[in-house]
Design a protein around this motif. Sequence first.
Motif, PDB file in Angstrom:
ATOM      1  N   LEU A   1       0.832  -1.199   0.000  1.00 22.13           N
ATOM      2  CA  LEU A   1       0.000   0.000   0.000  1.00 22.13           C
ATOM      3  C   LEU A   1       0.869   1.253   0.000  1.00 22.13           C
ATOM      4  O   LEU A   1       2.101   1.175   0.059  1.00 22.13           O
ATOM      5  CB  LEU A   1      -0.917  -0.022   1.218  1.00 22.13           C
TER       6      LEU A   1
ATOM      7  N   PRO B   1      -2.952  -1.869   6.409  1.00 21.99           N
ATOM      8  CA  PRO B   1      -4.122  -2.386   5.698  1.00 21.99           C
ATOM      9  C   PRO B   1      -5.375  -2.295   6.564  1.00 21.99           C
ATOM     10  O   PRO B   1      -5.320  -2.470   7.783  1.00 21.99           O
ATOM     11  CB  PRO B   1      -3.758  -3.857   5.421  1.00 21.99           C
ATOM     12  N   LYS B   2      -6.489  -2.005   5.915  1.00 24.73           N
ATOM     13  CA  LYS B   2      -7.779  -1.989   6.607  1.00 24.73           C
ATOM     14  C   LYS B   2      -8.496  -3.306   6.333  1.00 24.73           C
ATOM     15  O   LYS B   2      -8.735  -3.659   5.172  1.00 24.73           O
ATOM     16  CB  LYS B   2      -8.641  -0.818   6.117  1.00 24.73           C
TER      17      LYS B   2
ATOM     18  N   ARG C   1     -16.970  -1.949   1.354  1.00 26.73           N
ATOM     19  CA  ARG C   1     -16.440  -1.125   0.260  1.00 26.73           C
ATOM     20  C   ARG C   1     -16.457   0.349   0.634  1.00 26.73           C
ATOM     21  O   ARG C   1     -15.484   1.080   0.395  1.00 26.73           O
ATOM     22  CB  ARG C   1     -17.265  -1.348  -1.007  1.00 26.73           C
TER      23      ARG C   1
ATOM     24  N   ASP D   1      -9.291  -2.673   2.561  1.00 23.59           N
ATOM     25  CA  ASP D   1      -8.385  -3.345   1.621  1.00 23.59           C
ATOM     26  C   ASP D   1      -8.696  -4.836   1.564  1.00 23.59           C
ATOM     27  O   ASP D   1      -8.467  -5.480   0.533  1.00 23.59           O
ATOM     28  CB  ASP D   1      -6.932  -3.142   2.059  1.00 23.59           C
TER      29      ASP D   1
ATOM     30  N   ARG E   1     -12.199 -10.881  -5.536  1.00 26.50           N
ATOM     31  CA  ARG E   1     -11.703  -9.499  -5.559  1.00 26.50           C
ATOM     32  C   ARG E   1     -12.730  -8.599  -6.222  1.00 26.50           C
ATOM     33  O   ARG E   1     -13.383  -8.997  -7.195  1.00 26.50           O
ATOM     34  CB  ARG E   1     -10.363  -9.445  -6.308  1.00 26.50           C
TER      35      ARG E   1
ATOM     36  N   ALA F   1      -9.929  -2.873  -5.801  1.00 26.67           N
ATOM     37  CA  ALA F   1      -8.756  -3.018  -4.948  1.00 26.67           C
ATOM     38  C   ALA F   1      -9.038  -3.847  -3.698  1.00 26.67           C
ATOM     39  O   ALA F   1      -8.109  -4.206  -2.969  1.00 26.67           O
ATOM     40  CB  ALA F   1      -8.235  -1.642  -4.529  1.00 26.67           C
ATOM     41  N   MET F   2     -10.301  -4.136  -3.426  1.00 30.67           N
ATOM     42  CA  MET F   2     -10.651  -4.873  -2.201  1.00 30.67           C
ATOM     43  C   MET F   2     -10.592  -6.374  -2.456  1.00 30.67           C
ATOM     44  O   MET F   2     -11.232  -6.904  -3.348  1.00 30.67           O
ATOM     45  CB  MET F   2     -12.047  -4.488  -1.719  1.00 30.67           C
ATOM     46  N   ARG F   3      -9.807  -7.038  -1.632  1.00 27.91           N
ATOM     47  CA  ARG F   3      -9.694  -8.494  -1.701  1.00 27.91           C
ATOM     48  C   ARG F   3     -10.597  -9.121  -0.653  1.00 27.91           C
ATOM     49  O   ARG F   3     -10.750  -8.573   0.438  1.00 27.91           O
ATOM     50  CB  ARG F   3      -8.242  -8.920  -1.513  1.00 27.91           C
TER      51      ARG F   3
ATOM     52  N   LEU G   1       0.411  -6.732   1.713  1.00 22.40           N
ATOM     53  CA  LEU G   1      -0.083  -5.363   1.566  1.00 22.40           C
ATOM     54  C   LEU G   1       0.717  -4.379   2.420  1.00 22.40           C
ATOM     55  O   LEU G   1       0.840  -3.201   2.077  1.00 22.40           O
ATOM     56  CB  LEU G   1      -1.559  -5.298   1.949  1.00 22.40           C
TER      57      LEU G   1
END
Length: 402
Positions: free
Chosen positions: A20, A173-174, A236, A241, A285, A288-290, A316
Amino acid sequence: MALMPVSDALAAVLAGVEPLAEEKVGLDEAYHRVLAYDVAARRTQPPEAMSAMDGYAVRAADAAVESRLTVIGEVAAGRPFAGSVGPGEAVRIFTGGVVPDGADAVVIQEDTAADGKHVTIKEAAIFGRHIRPAGVDFREGDVLLRKGIRLTERDLALAAGMNHPQLAVIRRPKVAILASGDELVMPGTTPGPGQIVYSNGYALHALARSEGAETIDLGIAADTLEATSAGIRRARESGADILVTTGGASVGDHDLVQQALKGEGIAMAFWKIAIRPGKPMMHGRLGAMRVIGLPGNPVSSYVCAFLFMVPLIRALSGRSVIHHQRERAVLACDLGANDQREDYLRARLEVRDDGTRVALPVSHQDSSLLANLAAAQVLLVRAPFAPKAVAGTPCEVLRLPV
């Protein structure tokens, strides 16, 4: 869909992952953050020769046993002596004081006898003794902290000594965590018929935070497509992340997570893997969010999070070491042959007097047994189709966090 091997599943989770964005933080905020760049010293430490002891700075050639020297001044830390030490002279010096010009040794005060303006040497000086040379710790330009390390308290002390008040680190990472299930009630509640106390999220939040992530609690979604989809949308909107779901990963009529994920546009990479515990695990995915969809059984949830979520958080975060490191041990008991799934047995680890590590699987391996998970210290890894193994056979283990 055929069961995906664990190694392929992990490769899919980590595919295309980049660290990131970086940010600068003060040293007080940098503990356990991941360094974004190599860090070089801005100064030499110590900048000048320093005394390592309290005593007298002398010329070694003058300081034989019973030599009587004239004390011409004093040096304390931060207060250098302006002159120089000549023949037959000494300067009183304290730990951390700059060794004055002309001196090449320090005689500790216990080996001297002071008498007003003079000092008698009781133990002969040795050239260079009790002196820390300039640059003995590090020199300006030395690269001492490397990109990708997770900063320890010792690293922070070093960074400060190198004269860096701030460091460039990777953003945390969030990780948003969403539970699913009408049967779940919160701890402290009296469960009704068919209900169970929610426990998975507490382990998942703690595990993610221990790896340096920020966590977002999305609560427990009811077993409806609308509630589950709403939770995914909140992930989202929060800028997550990683979205981790727990529960609802199987294919029953009430397991709606996969349906909700697909409905929100998430491309699924897999939803069944050849692992025990944790076969019904999903990954996908959306932008960008996994997404990692964990099973609902608490042991399956934790083991899969340890094996897949943790490396993803590390990747990340820009960590230089992403994967768990396996260690060698020997079996404490006989084990039967394995089937097509890679097995992660919860086990205790003992160390014999000769240093041999011995792995003893807990008595019951059911994926719902939290007490045995808490008692385990390692995961004992058994490959698919591993043959029977007797006690004393070499094996591999993964240490669980402590």
